[in-house]
Write a protein that holds these residues in place. Structure first.
Motif, PDB file in Angstrom:
ATOM      1  N   SER A 389       0.824  -1.209   0.000  1.00 34.27           N
ATOM      2  CA  SER A 389       0.000   0.000   0.000  1.00 34.27           C
ATOM      3  C   SER A 389       0.856   1.256   0.000  1.00 34.27           C
ATOM      4  CB  SER A 389      -0.940   0.019   1.207  1.00 34.27           C
ATOM      5  OG  SER A 389      -0.216   0.093   2.421  1.00 34.27           O
ATOM      6  N   PHE A 390       0.323   2.294  -0.637  1.00 32.03           N
ATOM      7  CA  PHE A 390       0.940   3.620  -0.708  1.00 32.03           C
ATOM      8  C   PHE A 390      -0.088   4.619  -0.176  1.00 32.03           C
ATOM      9  CE2 PHE A 390       2.533   0.940  -4.054  1.00 32.03           C
ATOM     10  CZ  PHE A 390       3.902   1.116  -4.014  1.00 32.03           C
ATOM     11  N   ARG A 391       0.334   5.429   0.762  1.00 31.42           N
ATOM     12  CA  ARG A 391      -0.621   6.314   1.431  1.00 31.42           C
ATOM     13  C   ARG A 391      -0.024   7.713   1.599  1.00 31.42           C
ATOM     14  NH1 ARG A 391      -2.861   4.846   7.474  1.00 31.42           N
ATOM     15  NH2 ARG A 391      -4.593   6.318   7.607  1.00 31.42           N
ATOM     16  N   LEU A 392      -0.784   8.730   1.219  1.00 29.41           N
ATOM     17  CA  LEU A 392      -0.389  10.130   1.398  1.00 29.41           C
ATOM     18  C   LEU A 392      -1.388  10.789   2.329  1.00 29.41           C
ATOM     19  CD1 LEU A 392       1.215  12.725   0.695  1.00 29.41           C
ATOM     20  CD2 LEU A 392      -0.351  13.017  -1.254  1.00 29.41           C
ATOM     21  N   ARG A 393      -0.882  11.392   3.417  1.00 23.47           N
ATOM     22  CA  ARG A 393      -1.733  12.088   4.375  1.00 23.47           C
ATOM     23  C   ARG A 393      -1.249  13.529   4.512  1.00 23.47           C
ATOM     24  NH1 ARG A 393      -2.566   9.238   9.939  1.00 23.47           N
ATOM     25  NH2 ARG A 393      -4.582  10.295   9.743  1.00 23.47           N
ATOM     26  N   SER A 394      -2.185  14.460   4.497  1.00 25.63           N
ATOM     27  CA  SER A 394      -1.843  15.869   4.618  1.00 25.63           C
ATOM     28  C   SER A 394      -2.829  16.553   5.554  1.00 25.63           C
ATOM     29  CB  SER A 394      -1.875  16.546   3.242  1.00 25.63           C
ATOM     30  OG  SER A 394      -1.674  17.947   3.362  1.00 25.63           O
ATOM     31  N   ALA A 395      -2.308  17.367   6.478  1.00 28.37           N
ATOM     32  CA  ALA A 395      -3.158  18.118   7.403  1.00 28.37           C
ATOM     33  C   ALA A 395      -2.700  19.567   7.448  1.00 28.37           C
ATOM     34  CB  ALA A 395      -3.103  17.507   8.804  1.00 28.37           C
ATOM     35  N   ILE A 396      -3.663  20.463   7.410  1.00 30.16           N
ATOM     36  CA  ILE A 396      -3.405  21.898   7.589  1.00 30.16           C
ATOM     37  C   ILE A 396      -4.130  22.305   8.864  1.00 30.16           C
ATOM     38  CG2 ILE A 396      -3.671  24.203   6.631  1.00 30.16           C
ATOM     39  CD1 ILE A 396      -3.726  22.900   3.859  1.00 30.16           C
ATOM     40  N   TYR A 397      -3.352  22.666   9.886  1.00 29.47           N
ATOM     41  CA  TYR A 397      -3.917  22.962  11.204  1.00 29.47           C
ATOM     42  C   TYR A 397      -3.671  24.426  11.547  1.00 29.47           C
ATOM     43  CZ  TYR A 397      -4.427  23.015  16.300  1.00 29.47           C
ATOM     44  OH  TYR A 397      -4.807  23.315  17.582  1.00 29.47           O
ATOM     45  N   ARG A 398      -4.728  25.113  12.002  1.00 29.64           N
ATOM     46  CA  ARG A 398      -4.623  26.510  12.400  1.00 29.64           C
ATOM     47  C   ARG A 398      -5.360  26.710  13.718  1.00 29.64           C
ATOM     48  NH1 ARG A 398      -1.415  25.814   9.140  1.00 29.64           N
ATOM     49  NH2 ARG A 398      -1.010  26.951   7.180  1.00 29.64           N
ATOM     50  N   THR A 399      -4.844  27.639  14.551  1.00 30.16           N
ATOM     51  CA  THR A 399      -5.421  27.864  15.865  1.00 30.16           C
ATOM     52  C   THR A 399      -5.298  29.336  16.241  1.00 30.16           C
ATOM     53  OG1 THR A 399      -5.358  27.160  18.187  1.00 30.16           O
ATOM     54  CG2 THR A 399      -3.254  27.318  17.032  1.00 30.16           C
ATOM     55  N   THR A 400      -6.072  29.748  17.264  1.00 26.79           N
ATOM     56  CA  THR A 400      -6.054  31.134  17.728  1.00 26.79           C
ATOM     57  C   THR A 400      -5.895  31.163  19.236  1.00 26.79           C
ATOM     58  OG1 THR A 400      -8.463  31.210  18.006  1.00 26.79           O
ATOM     59  CG2 THR A 400      -7.585  31.830  15.843  1.00 26.79           C
ATOM     60  N   SER A 401      -5.724  32.369  19.775  1.00 20.51           N
ATOM     61  CA  SER A 401      -5.656  32.615  21.219  1.00 20.51           C
ATOM     62  C   SER A 401      -4.556  31.814  21.900  1.00 20.51           C
ATOM     63  CB  SER A 401      -7.008  32.310  21.888  1.00 20.51           C
ATOM     64  OG  SER A 401      -8.024  33.099  21.328  1.00 20.51           O
ATOM     65  N   ASN A 402      -3.423  31.635  21.207  1.00 16.33           N
ATOM     66  CA  ASN A 402      -2.263  30.935  21.775  1.00 16.33           C
ATOM     67  C   ASN A 402      -2.597  29.525  22.238  1.00 16.33           C
ATOM     68  OD1 ASN A 402      -0.552  33.232  21.482  1.00 16.33           O
ATOM     69  ND2 ASN A 402      -1.471  34.101  23.337  1.00 16.33           N
ATOM     70  N   TYR A 403      -3.602  28.885  21.617  1.00 16.45           N
ATOM     71  CA  TYR A 403      -3.968  27.541  22.032  1.00 16.45           C
ATOM     72  C   TYR A 403      -2.956  26.517  21.547  1.00 16.45           C
ATOM     73  CZ  TYR A 403      -6.580  23.240  22.658  1.00 16.45           C
ATOM     74  OH  TYR A 403      -6.957  21.974  23.021  1.00 16.45           O
ATOM     75  N   GLY A 404      -2.330  26.766  20.424  1.00 17.01           N
ATOM     76  CA  GLY A 404      -1.372  25.816  19.874  1.00 17.01           C
ATOM     77  C   GLY A 404      -0.506  26.497  18.833  1.00 17.01           C
ATOM     78  N   VAL A 405       0.054  25.717  17.929  1.00 12.56           N
ATOM     79  CA  VAL A 405       0.958  26.220  16.903  1.00 12.56           C
ATOM     80  C   VAL A 405       0.402  25.871  15.528  1.00 12.56           C
ATOM     81  CG1 VAL A 405       3.281  26.065  15.936  1.00 12.56           C
ATOM     82  CG2 VAL A 405       2.965  26.003  18.413  1.00 12.56           C
ATOM     83  N   ASP A 406       0.290  26.861  14.653  1.00 11.29           N
ATOM     84  CA  ASP A 406      -0.137  26.591  13.283  1.00 11.29           C
ATOM     85  C   ASP A 406       0.866  25.661  12.613  1.00 11.29           C
ATOM     86  OD1 ASP A 406      -2.172  28.328  13.781  1.00 11.29           O
ATOM     87  OD2 ASP A 406      -1.421  29.949  12.528  1.00 11.29           O
ATOM     88  N   THR A 407       0.363  24.599  11.999  1.00 10.23           N
ATOM     89  CA  THR A 407       1.240  23.550  11.480  1.00 10.23           C
ATOM     90  C   THR A 407       0.678  22.954  10.205  1.00 10.23           C
ATOM     91  OG1 THR A 407       1.786  22.956  13.780  1.00 10.23           O
ATOM     92  CG2 THR A 407       2.427  21.392  12.068  1.00 10.23           C
ATOM     93  N   ASN A 408       1.572  22.635   9.262  1.00 12.88           N
ATOM     94  CA  ASN A 408       1.251  21.794   8.119  1.00 12.88           C
ATOM     95  C   ASN A 408       1.917  20.442   8.337  1.00 12.88           C
ATOM     96  OD1 ASN A 408      -0.039  23.991   7.033  1.00 12.88           O
ATOM     97  ND2 ASN A 408       1.571  24.483   5.562  1.00 12.88           N
ATOM     98  N   ASP A 409       1.151  19.371   8.242  1.00 15.15           N
ATOM     99  CA  ASP A 409       1.637  18.030   8.549  1.00 15.15           C
ATOM    100  C   ASP A 409       1.473  17.153   7.305  1.00 15.15           C
ATOM    101  OD1 ASP A 409       1.713  15.276   9.345  1.00 15.15           O
ATOM    102  OD2 ASP A 409       1.224  15.824  11.400  1.00 15.15           O
TER     103      ASP A 409
END
Length: 421
Positions: A389-409
């Protein structure tokens, strides 16, 4: 919890001599060697987390970061041997595994995705390996296993999201004496992380677990589970899953999951007081599936897990990057799945989802987060590379109020399971 655990064990064992056990798995045993299996699973994983808006990975003395991203690439091999059971009233067998990793890329300034452990100088290990095993006994349709094992209980679950799985050490009993009913109970005293090669790298004091799942009808399944993790917390779980067939080409599925967690003893995870639940509704028609889900957290803290296994979060909005399990958080999900087999490309599938969470209680005010995920997977259907199997996973994560860190995974996963015996 101990009373519940041992009463379930007594019920499971005594059921083996009742009218419910007219024919059993042990009666059908062919033998220790005859029922043995040996499998291998080769996995290659590339993982990149790119931090945005000035955030970065591994701070440097004097300020700044060694890099703005984490990047790891590795290869793993897992060999799994499962014996049959000896013949007789009580069958005896063993399970054993050996596994290891090889680092293909990723330096000290870029590591941190959980693929490799670190050396004393901070650089990632080039290779790692570990092995283990368990002895097992079967009476009728009840199995008792002691030793190193992989566990998939909603209140105690070993994670397999990186190169190697976590490994738990302890005792687990599983009973299928009554048709449609599964009972389980166990006690675990160690947990090895995905990069920790010694047997208790997660420093688990002890965990008692129990659970029951019952198939009420062909379309309705319910389950409950509970755990008692010494000096951390007590946790209860419930699941209800119902499928409504519409016709041969259409169907609806409803899935409810809920947890309640309360800290105890030394409160090594802090003051944990949380209730969290999710409800997902999925409509399938031909090659398409559309899912809507809502998840809600309440209490004096967010949902906590980890020492009881990195996979112990059976909730609809626990997705690629975020779990949407913050204090007082409310989240919604919309998801679409497509199976290309209907269109003449068996083995190829796509998935896209969007999850949005708000009302998170933080010291800086209300926190919000949202995530968009995309995934594609292809599984070879025939030939010498069948099941590759071949698998590609992509996530674009965004947050506000210092809850976390904006990240591309981004993750690329190539996996090849193979039956040796």
């Amino acid at each position: 919890m101990r009373v519940m655990k041992w009463s379930m064990i007594a019920l499971a064992v005594s059921a083996g001599t009742t009218q419910f056990a007219m024919a059993s798995s042990q009666d059908d045993s062919k033998g220790f060697i005859e029922d043995s299996t040996l499998t291998s699973k080769t996995r290659m994983l590339y993982m990149n987390r790119d931090f945005r808006n000035g955030a970065g990975n591994i701070p440097k003395p004097g300020g700044g970061f060694k890099s703005g991203y984490r990047e790891d690439w590795g290869l793993s091999e897992l060999l799994n041997y499962t014996s049959g059971f000896t013949q007789g009233t009580i069958g005896v067998g063993v399970d054993a595994f050996a596994m290891g990793t090889l680092r293909l890329d990723g330096g000290a300034g870029r590591q941190g995705n959980g693929l490799f452990a670190s050396k004393s100088d901070g650089s990632p290990e080039d290779t790692q390996s570990k092995a283990g095993g368990a002895v097992k006994f079967r009476l009728s349709d009840t199995v008792l296993k002691y030793g190193n094992q992989f566990v998939a209980s909603p209140v105690f679950s070993t994670d397999d999201s990186r190169l190697l799985p976590e490994v738990a050490t302890g005792t687990l009993i599983t009973s299928h004496e009554i048709e449609g009913l599964e009972l389980s109970a166990g006690r675990f005293t160690a947990m090895s992380s995905q990069t920790g090669m010694y047997h208790d790298s997660l420093h688990l004091p002890s965990a008692d677990i129990a659970g029951a799942t019952y198939q009420f009808t062909d379309n309705f399944v319910g389950g409950v589970a509970a755990s008692d993790v010494d000096d951390y917390f007590k946790k209860q779980y419930i699941n209800l899953n119902y499928t409504l067939p519409i016709d041969e080409n259409q169907g609806l599925n409803f899935d409810f999951n809920g947890y309640r967690t309360s800290s105890q003893g030394q409160e090594l995870a802090g003051n944990v007081d949380n209730k969290i639940w999710s409800l997902a509704a999925a409509y399938s028609i031909g090659a398409h599936k559309f899912t809507l889900a809502h998840q809600r957290s309440s209490g004096d803290s967010g949902y906590y897990y980890g020492v009881d296994g990195g996979g112990t979060i059976f909730l609809a909005n626990s997705v690629q990057y975020s779990d949407f399990n913050g204090k007082d958080e409310r989240s919604w999900q919309a998801r679409y799945d497509l199976n290309l087999a209907t269109y003449g490309v068996p083995g190829l599938s796509f998935m896209a989802r969007y999850v949005k969470g708000d009302n998170i209680s933080t010291d800086a005010g209300e926190g919000r987060e949202h995530e968009f995920d995309f995934e594609s997977k292809y599984v070879m259907q025939e030939g010498p590379a069948k099941d590759l199997s071949f698998r590609l996973r992509s996530a674009i994560y965004r947050t506000t109020s210092n809850y976390g860190v904006d990240t591309n995974d981004v993750r690329v996963i190539v996996e090849y399971p193979f039956n040796i015996l």
